[in-house]
Design a protein around this motif. Structure first.
Motif, short mmCIF file in Angstrom:
data_model
loop_
_atom_site.label_atom_id
_atom_site.label_comp_id
_atom_site.label_asym_id
_atom_site.label_seq_id
_atom_site.Cartn_x
_atom_site.Cartn_y
_atom_site.Cartn_z
N ALA A 7 0.61 -1.12 0.11
CA ALA A 7 -0.20 -0.04 0.00
C ALA A 7 0.88 1.12 0.22
O ALA A 7 1.76 1.47 0.77
N THR A 8 0.67 2.11 -0.77
CA THR A 8 1.24 3.39 -1.03
C THR A 8 0.62 4.68 -0.72
O THR A 8 -0.74 4.50 -0.99
N LEU A 15 6.38 10.16 0.70
CA LEU A 15 5.77 9.08 -0.04
C LEU A 15 6.16 7.96 1.15
O LEU A 15 7.16 7.63 1.45
N ARG A 16 4.84 7.08 1.36
CA ARG A 16 5.05 6.16 2.43
C ARG A 16 4.52 4.81 1.69
O ARG A 16 3.49 4.90 0.98
N VAL A 17 5.32 3.78 1.95
CA VAL A 17 4.94 2.41 1.40
C VAL A 17 4.95 1.44 2.52
O VAL A 17 5.84 1.46 3.31
N ALA A 18 3.92 0.43 2.46
CA ALA A 18 4.00 -0.48 3.59
C ALA A 18 3.41 -1.94 2.89
O ALA A 18 2.85 -1.92 1.85
N ALA A 19 3.84 -2.98 3.53
CA ALA A 19 3.51 -4.26 3.01
C ALA A 19 2.39 -4.56 4.36
O ALA A 19 2.56 -4.38 5.51
N TYR A 28 5.56 -4.19 7.40
CA TYR A 28 7.03 -3.30 7.08
C TYR A 28 6.77 -2.24 6.56
O TYR A 28 5.78 -1.99 5.96
N ARG A 29 7.37 -0.94 6.84
CA ARG A 29 7.04 0.20 6.18
C ARG A 29 8.41 0.84 5.88
O ARG A 29 9.27 0.73 6.28
N ARG A 52 9.64 -2.14 -3.92
CA ARG A 52 10.64 -3.43 -4.07
C ARG A 52 11.23 -3.51 -2.75
O ARG A 52 11.56 -4.76 -2.38
N LYS A 53 11.62 -2.52 -2.01
CA LYS A 53 12.17 -2.62 -0.63
C LYS A 53 11.28 -3.48 0.35
O LYS A 53 11.74 -4.33 0.86
N CYS A 54 9.93 -2.88 0.36
CA CYS A 54 9.05 -3.69 1.07
C CYS A 54 8.77 -5.01 0.54
O CYS A 54 8.90 -5.91 1.46
N GLN A 55 8.71 -5.24 -0.66
CA GLN A 55 8.58 -6.60 -0.93
C GLN A 55 9.90 -7.43 -0.47
O GLN A 55 9.50 -8.54 -0.20
#
Lengths: 321, 321
Positions: A7-8, A15-19, A28-29, A52-55
């Motif tokens: 989710a972004t 910009l925040r991205v998390a799994a 993870y965020r 990709r970092k979250c992945q």
């Protein structure tokens, strides 16, 4: 294998991205600065990098099945197109979902950020269990998302839910949207600071006086703290802020007859200084039955509302796709 | 055999009942005075009498399969209960559908009159073909009905759609609902007459002057006719009326992003004198995209909108039941 989504939440600054897993748990965020670029592909590059970092970080926890993206823009959700992003004009008209999907090889669902926050609060926050709810975010501006019968209200072009631009003073303060007297001009975090600036000469004893005249940065949190200490200028600012927010919400109570109104965003920190003014105006302006029905609740998810709403939409997408 | 329904529209003054076919054609109609009784059963008696008269009149045309009833009240549509009828307090809390159904031995569906009018215009009138529409009725008050994705918006308690009580002047004229500054106080037929009364001293040359000072009855139609003849007092009244209606509709454009706004009721007769003011305010106050999207259309069905909406609901009921 455990199903996860990315989710972004793309803001003007970060910009925040998390799994996220199926229960709404953030595994993870990561956070990046939003590129100040005029090119959409530069923004896409940072999003895919963060994704990709979250992945990689959750590789052992499960399989990523979809991406949900909250953006500060009106969107065509069905086609994954950003229509208009006032604070990130590089994204106006871009095929967001197709671009990100092409990079990550995952289905992508796009949503407006205020709508995502409403969906997030409905899924895991204050309005959980209430299928007719309104979510208002008091930040730099006033954002809104409306859920009716469990579904986000998008309108014909995806522009619905602009609660911040309900007119509460027909000859009032000019607004960035081109109108005047929008509730955003009276009840946002920005507005609270503007109100104390405007009224400061009437309150020479104010705790805020020095801060305001020395023109050091004064925030809505400073005003809240002064108000908690009994400062009359600060209390008057929250009274005005709550008065006008109450008028806009009374309109929505009369028009939509919701179960719940969730109030979040930075200025919601002043809750105990303004909520009784909001409630008084709803009772004064709306019909009794819907006024009594509409519970006022403080948002629960803070900055994670948008991320969790986007995650929820990504899980829904994977059910369909 | 041809399937027909009975449709009733109960107003504060008149009760109208009609037999309607599946195409929305009114085969027979009758009108009674609404009993000024404090007893609900007296009102029920007149409704069933009118209904039987219609039934007999169309006996050879087909079979009556259901009854749809539009009432000036908030209703619990699912249970057929009138919640609150401000102008017919005898009906507060009564089990309307059960009572009428018991007399006529037919299934009965109940709906608020403004919602019925919106459904009628959507079925056979100006908003036909548009599944996201708003219907505003400018009469003694200002009524409203909202259709989203083809369904009437009822809200949690059936009180949604109270467009007439959107606040357009926070410190404005007191309203019968207990609030102040409601658009009903500026844009109803009643309001137009009040505005010319308030402004008359500034317009001694007005064509309406004699009528207003002799206190003979002045109607919104008189004001319209004076305006058509170029009378400045009348034109100013319609300007104010259109200005405030435009602000309320701009709020709805921002919040709901509808395809169509249908305007009906007695004061809609002044269409050519006020609609450009309405349009100007929608463009000034709402976001450009939804403002351009929202078509302003004049209602087509006149007094039959409520009847036809009730008929439509009765046909829907017969599909389910």
């Amino acid at each position: 294998m455990n199903k996860l989504v990315l989710a972004t939440d793309l803001g003007g600054t970060n910009l925040r991205v998390a799994a996220v897993d199926r229960d709404g748990k953030i595994l993870y965020r990561t956070k990046y600065e939003t590129p100040k670029s005029e090119r959409a592909d530069e923004i896409f590059r940072v999003i895919t990098q963060a994704a990709r970092k979250c992945q990689e970080a959750v590789e052992k926890n499960g399989k990523i099945i979809a991406v949900g993206a909250a953006v500060p823009a009106t969107v065509n959700a069905a086609d994954g197109i950003i229509l208009k992003a006032p604070n990130l004009p590089a994204l106006d008209g871009v095929r967001f979902s197709a671009a990100i999907s092409g990079e990550l090889n995952l289905p992508v669902i796009l949503e407006n950020d205020a709508n995502s926050a409403a969906i997030g609060e409905h899924w895991r926050g204050a309005s959980n269990g209430f299928d007719n709810s309104i979510c208002v975010t008091l930040g730099t501006g006033v954002g809104g998302g409306i859920i009716l019968s469990g579904e986000i209200l998008r309108g014909v072009d995806g522009t619905a839910g602009e609660i911040g631009h309900i007119c509460v003073e027909p000859f009032g303060a000019p607004c960035g949207c081109g109108s005047r007297g929008c509730v955003e001009q009276y009840s946002s975090a920005t507005a609270i600071v503007r109100i104390v600036q405007e009224l400061k000469n009437q309150y020479p004893q104010s705790l805020l006086f020095e801060k305001l005249f020395k023109k050091t940065h004064c925030t809505s949190l400073d005003v809240y703290e002064a108000g908690k200490a009994g400062d009359e200028l600060a209390l008057e600012a929250f009274r005005q802020m709550g008065f006008y927010l109450g008028i806009a919400l009374a309109d929505l109570v009369n028009v939509l007859n919701p179960e719940v109104i969730v109030i979040g965003g930075g200025a919601a920190a002043g809750w105990d200084l303004f909520i009784h003014h909001v409630r008084n105006q709803i009772y004064s302006h709306a019909f009794r039955e819907p006024a009594e029905r509409a519970k006022l609740l403080r948002a629960k998810l803070g900055d994670d509302a948008g991320i969790l709403g986007a995650a929820r939409l990504a899980f829904n997408l994977s059910l369909i796709g």
